[in-house]
Structure formats: C-alpha cells, structure tokens
Write a protein that holds these residues in place. Structure first.
Motif, PDB file in Angstrom:
ATOM      1  N   GLY A   1      -8.024   3.033   7.020  1.00  0.00           N
ATOM      2  CA  GLY A   1      -7.228   4.250   7.040  1.00  0.00           C
ATOM      3  C   GLY A   1      -6.392   4.421   5.784  1.00  0.00           C
ATOM      4  N   SER A   2      -5.578   5.462   5.767  1.00  0.00           N
ATOM      5  CA  SER A   2      -4.780   5.771   4.585  1.00  0.00           C
ATOM      6  C   SER A   2      -3.455   6.403   4.968  1.00  0.00           C
ATOM      7  CB  SER A   2      -5.549   6.719   3.660  1.00  0.00           C
ATOM      8  OG  SER A   2      -5.926   7.893   4.355  1.00  0.00           O
ATOM      9  N   VAL A   3      -2.479   6.260   4.075  1.00  0.00           N
ATOM     10  CA  VAL A   3      -1.175   6.900   4.244  1.00  0.00           C
ATOM     11  C   VAL A   3      -0.819   7.607   2.942  1.00  0.00           C
ATOM     12  CG1 VAL A   3      -0.323   5.327   6.016  1.00  0.00           C
ATOM     13  CG2 VAL A   3       0.037   4.759   3.626  1.00  0.00           C
ATOM     14  N   PHE A   4      -0.285   8.816   3.070  1.00  0.00           N
ATOM     15  CA  PHE A   4       0.091   9.613   1.903  1.00  0.00           C
ATOM     16  C   PHE A   4       1.559  10.004   2.020  1.00  0.00           C
ATOM     17  CE2 PHE A   4      -4.423  10.091   2.332  1.00  0.00           C
ATOM     18  CZ  PHE A   4      -4.923  10.202   1.035  1.00  0.00           C
ATOM     19  N   ILE A   5       2.277   9.945   0.904  1.00  0.00           N
ATOM     20  CA  ILE A   5       3.634  10.462   0.815  1.00  0.00           C
ATOM     21  C   ILE A   5       3.647  11.502  -0.293  1.00  0.00           C
ATOM     22  CG2 ILE A   5       6.059   9.960   0.360  1.00  0.00           C
ATOM     23  CD1 ILE A   5       5.670   7.215   1.506  1.00  0.00           C
ATOM     24  N   ASN A   6       4.038  12.717   0.082  1.00  0.00           N
ATOM     25  CA  ASN A   6       4.012  13.849  -0.856  1.00  0.00           C
ATOM     26  C   ASN A   6       2.647  13.986  -1.538  1.00  0.00           C
ATOM     27  OD1 ASN A   6       6.682  14.761  -0.426  1.00  0.00           O
ATOM     28  ND2 ASN A   6       7.469  13.129  -1.737  1.00  0.00           N
ATOM     29  N   GLY A   7       1.605  13.777  -0.737  1.00  0.00           N
ATOM     30  CA  GLY A   7       0.244  13.975  -1.218  1.00  0.00           C
ATOM     31  C   GLY A   7      -0.325  12.843  -2.038  1.00  0.00           C
ATOM     32  N   ILE A   8       0.415  11.746  -2.219  1.00  0.00           N
ATOM     33  CA  ILE A   8      -0.043  10.623  -3.049  1.00  0.00           C
ATOM     34  C   ILE A   8      -0.396   9.450  -2.151  1.00  0.00           C
ATOM     35  CG2 ILE A   8       0.550   9.048  -4.923  1.00  0.00           C
ATOM     36  CD1 ILE A   8       2.606  11.125  -5.861  1.00  0.00           C
ATOM     37  N   ASP A   9      -1.548   8.870  -2.372  1.00  0.00           N
ATOM     38  CA  ASP A   9      -2.037   7.749  -1.572  1.00  0.00           C
ATOM     39  C   ASP A   9      -1.206   6.502  -1.878  1.00  0.00           C
ATOM     40  OD1 ASP A   9      -3.517   5.534  -0.549  1.00  0.00           O
ATOM     41  OD2 ASP A   9      -5.349   6.736  -0.594  1.00  0.00           O
ATOM     42  N   VAL A  10      -0.490   6.004  -0.876  1.00  0.00           N
ATOM     43  CA  VAL A  10       0.382   4.847  -1.067  1.00  0.00           C
ATOM     44  C   VAL A  10      -0.422   3.605  -1.432  1.00  0.00           C
ATOM     45  CG1 VAL A  10       2.042   3.306   0.058  1.00  0.00           C
ATOM     46  CG2 VAL A  10       2.133   5.768   0.493  1.00  0.00           C
ATOM     47  N   GLY A  11      -1.573   3.435  -0.807  1.00  0.00           N
ATOM     48  CA  GLY A  11      -2.383   2.261  -1.075  1.00  0.00           C
ATOM     49  C   GLY A  11      -2.928   2.223  -2.495  1.00  0.00           C
ATOM     50  N   LYS A  12      -3.257   3.385  -3.046  1.00  0.00           N
ATOM     51  CA  LYS A  12      -3.863   3.450  -4.386  1.00  0.00           C
ATOM     52  C   LYS A  12      -2.829   3.587  -5.497  1.00  0.00           C
ATOM     53  CE  LYS A  12      -8.217   5.463  -2.743  1.00  0.00           C
ATOM     54  NZ  LYS A  12      -9.136   6.633  -2.791  1.00  0.00           N
ATOM     55  N   ASN A  13      -1.723   4.263  -5.228  1.00  0.00           N
ATOM     56  CA  ASN A  13      -0.721   4.496  -6.268  1.00  0.00           C
ATOM     57  C   ASN A  13       0.681   4.395  -5.663  1.00  0.00           C
ATOM     58  OD1 ASN A  13       0.649   5.196  -8.577  1.00  0.00           O
ATOM     59  ND2 ASN A  13      -0.460   7.107  -8.918  1.00  0.00           N
ATOM     60  N   PRO A  14       1.082   3.187  -5.255  1.00  0.00           N
ATOM     61  CA  PRO A  14       2.351   3.039  -4.537  1.00  0.00           C
ATOM     62  C   PRO A  14       3.582   3.437  -5.355  1.00  0.00           C
ATOM     63  CG  PRO A  14       1.431   0.897  -5.128  1.00  0.00           C
ATOM     64  CD  PRO A  14       0.361   1.910  -5.390  1.00  0.00           C
ATOM     65  N   LYS A  15       3.565   3.144  -6.653  1.00  0.00           N
ATOM     66  CA  LYS A  15       4.739   3.465  -7.475  1.00  0.00           C
ATOM     67  C   LYS A  15       5.006   4.962  -7.486  1.00  0.00           C
ATOM     68  CE  LYS A  15       6.791   2.716 -12.026  1.00  0.00           C
ATOM     69  NZ  LYS A  15       6.621   2.096 -13.374  1.00  0.00           N
ATOM     70  N   ALA A  16       3.972   5.760  -7.684  1.00  0.00           N
ATOM     71  CA  ALA A  16       4.139   7.214  -7.714  1.00  0.00           C
ATOM     72  C   ALA A  16       4.464   7.752  -6.322  1.00  0.00           C
ATOM     73  CB  ALA A  16       2.867   7.873  -8.250  1.00  0.00           C
ATOM     74  N   ALA A  17       3.815   7.208  -5.299  1.00  0.00           N
ATOM     75  CA  ALA A  17       4.020   7.703  -3.936  1.00  0.00           C
ATOM     76  C   ALA A  17       5.445   7.467  -3.458  1.00  0.00           C
ATOM     77  CB  ALA A  17       3.031   7.038  -2.980  1.00  0.00           C
ATOM     78  N   LEU A  18       6.026   6.336  -3.859  1.00  0.00           N
ATOM     79  CA  LEU A  18       7.350   5.959  -3.369  1.00  0.00           C
ATOM     80  C   LEU A  18       8.471   6.366  -4.317  1.00  0.00           C
ATOM     81  CD1 LEU A  18       6.355   2.426  -2.034  1.00  0.00           C
ATOM     82  CD2 LEU A  18       6.874   4.444  -0.658  1.00  0.00           C
ATOM     83  N   GLN A  19       8.139   7.132  -5.339  1.00  0.00           N
ATOM     84  CA  GLN A  19       9.120   7.521  -6.349  1.00  0.00           C
ATOM     85  C   GLN A  19      10.309   8.268  -5.746  1.00  0.00           C
ATOM     86  OE1 GLN A  19       8.827   6.706  -9.653  1.00  0.00           O
ATOM     87  NE2 GLN A  19      10.867   7.536  -9.998  1.00  0.00           N
ATOM     88  N   GLY A  20      10.060   9.174  -4.832  1.00  0.00           N
ATOM     89  CA  GLY A  20      11.135   9.971  -4.240  1.00  0.00           C
ATOM     90  C   GLY A  20      11.450   9.581  -2.818  1.00  0.00           C
ATOM     91  N   VAL A  21      11.354   8.274  -2.520  1.00  0.00           N
ATOM     92  CA  VAL A  21      11.526   7.785  -1.148  1.00  0.00           C
ATOM     93  C   VAL A  21      12.654   6.764  -1.086  1.00  0.00           C
ATOM     94  CG1 VAL A  21      10.393   6.624   0.802  1.00  0.00           C
ATOM     95  CG2 VAL A  21       9.070   8.139  -0.698  1.00  0.00           C
ATOM     96  N   GLY A  22      13.528   6.896  -0.101  1.00  0.00           N
ATOM     97  CA  GLY A  22      14.536   5.887   0.182  1.00  0.00           C
ATOM     98  C   GLY A  22      14.160   5.153   1.455  1.00  0.00           C
TER      99      GLY A  22
END
Length: 313
Positions: free
Chosen positions: A60-81
C-alpha cells in the motif's frame, strides 16, 4: 490543492504472521480535526508511524499533500508537525534552547524562531518555564512542549499519536484545552489524532474514523456518527447545580424529551438533528439560567463504537 492532505490506500503491515494493518483505506479531509479511534492494538499507532516514515508498509501507500511518503519522505513531511510516542529531549536544555535548536534544523531564521517560540510557549501554557531545564519537567509539561514544537514551522498538517496518553487527569484536561485552542485559532490546519478514548474524540474532533484489527470500520463527520437516530442528547454545564425550576424550564423547550441533572451539569435529550440542536442552544441562552457550555453526549459515540467493534470481531 487536493481536498485530502492525507491519503492512505491499501495499507498493510505484517509483523511476521501478525497483521497489524489489513488493507486500510482512508482520506483525511483538509482543515478537519479527525480522530482515529480504536481499541489498543487496532493499528492506530502503526498507521501514524507509517505516515511519518518511522515504519515502512508491507503493502500500500500513504500520501501527504499529494507526495508519496514512502518514495519521498523529506518532501512529503516538509509541512507536517508530529508528536509520535513519548518525545525525548536533551534534558539539560530549556524550552527556549530546544525551540532554537529545532528551528535551526528546520532552516528557520533566528528572528522567526524567536517570534514563534514566544507565541507557541504562550499557546501551550509554558511561558513561565521558558528558561527552566526540561529535565525538571513533568510528563505533561514535556508533552506541551512537544505540541509547541510540532507547530514551530507553521505546518498545514499535524499528526498526533494519543497526545494525552500517560497523563494524570489534570494533565489530560490541560492538553485537551490546548488542542481546542489550537483548533479554534488555526482554521487552515488539518489535525489527524489517534485516541482510544471516546470522550476525547467527541470533545475535540469534528470527524471520526473508527478502526479495529487493522481495518477501517467507519469514517464520517462526528455529528453524522452520533446523530443517526431521532433521539439525541447533549451535556449542558452550569456554574452552579441547576435548580428544579431550571430543569422544568429546559424540559419545556421545543423538541426536548427530557432533562436530567448530574452535579453542575444537565443531560438534555431532544428529538431532531442539527437545526434542532442550534435552536436548543439559542433557547438556553434566552432563558438566562447560568449555562455556559453545551457539548455532545458521549453515549451515542460509545454505543456506535461498541456496536462496530463487536461486529468486527
């Protein structure tokens, strides 16, 4: 911009022969305060750890703001607390020093760090301890610092894993007050919070996702979940225990089925939906009987929760 800043699709997590997550699908609506509710072992913490890249999914997969956390975690978590599990600190540092350290890691300017630190320490009610060593703090105080740090870089998504876990009753109440204030003051913020306590979810959240055995059982507006019957109830709080005359006055209001006193609170049962609840709130204000708050009763959520958990066994 997507309507769903958090999207979970077909999520599975295996620990040997044990299935912690079993094909979980969930979309968290933007600007919502969503409670992920379930018993211990339901898969809540595992879900949040995969969302924050602390664990890897089996499938499976998880996306934050449209960015795949598994493939690009740094970008996905950029705006996350985030606040996941019990936070660890350099105990010899003060909150001011800790905020400065984390702020630098986030690439913030000294001016921005200073301004945000002052504001956030006030929000989490830690201004008086700003220059004290964290090693002297209680768990509740450290948890408040964690919430402040999660908001330091002005995230648009905040993920919290049972933020009141392990706190004493006073600490739990203080943490809920802080989270309520954050919700009320940050309308553009999406909060995704796990909990196994129904009263906490009903008190804080506007949406609820119920899960058990790694599967999603229900996801909807809290109002729809607890308001799917003709009879509903709310808790009205008073500065002083309501008198018999007050009970009688409330019992006579339109759509009210009954009113029952419990200490300085009153449980009011009524028929109808949101429009009738709005009318009830207005009528209580017009009565001028010393009521200062009205909130949903936990009973409806508890009944729905236990019903779905029983069905999923």
């Amino acid at each position: 911009m997507s309507e769903y800043p958090i999207e979970i699709s077909g999520l599975r997590k295996q620990y040997g022969s044990f299935t912690a997550l079993d094909g979980l699908d969930l979309q968290v609506r933007r600007n919502s305060f969503t409670g992920l509710l379930g018993p211990n072992g339901a898969g809540k913490s595992t879900t949040l750890k995969i969302l924050t890249n602390l664990q890897k999914a089996t499938e499976g997969s998880v996306f934050i703001n449209g960015i795949d956390v598994g493939k690009n975690p740094k970008a996905a978590l950029q705006g996350v607390g985030t606040v996941i599990e019990t936070p660890e600190y350099y105990l010899y540092l003060t909150p001011i020093e800790t905020f400065a350290y984390i702020g630098e890691l986030l690439g913030m300017t000294k001016e921005s760090i200073s301004a945000e630190t002052s504001e956030l320490l006030e929000k989490v009610k830690m201004t008086d301890w700003a220059d004290k060593r964290i090693g002297t703090f209680s768990k509740g105080m450290r948890q408040r610092i964690s919430i402040g740090l999660a908001l330091l870089n002005s995230p648009d998504v905040v993920i919290l894993d049972e933020p009141t876990s392990g706190l004493d009753p006073r600490g739990m109440a203080e943490m809920r007050d802080i989270l309520k204030n954050i919700r009320n003051e940050n309308h553009d913020l999406t909060v995704f919070m796990s909990s196994h306590m129904m009263y906490e979810v009903s008190d804080l959240c506007d949406r609820v996702a119920l899960m058990n055995h790694g599967k999603l059982l229900l996801h909807d507006d809290l109002y729809n979940v607890i308001g799917d019957s003709d009879h509903r109830s709310v808790i009205v709080k008073f500065a002083q225990p309501p008198s018999d005359d007050v009970i009688a006055s409330v019992s006579g209001l339109a759509n009210v089925i009954g009113a029952e006193r419990s200490g300085s609170s009153m449980r009011v049962s009524f028929s109808g939906g949101m429009d009738e609840e709005i009318l009830l709130f207005k009528q209580l204000g017009e009565l001028d009987i010393g009521a200062y708050s009205m909130s949903e009763s936990q009973n409806a959520l508890e009944e729905k929760y236990l019903e779905l958990i029983k069905e999923s066994r």
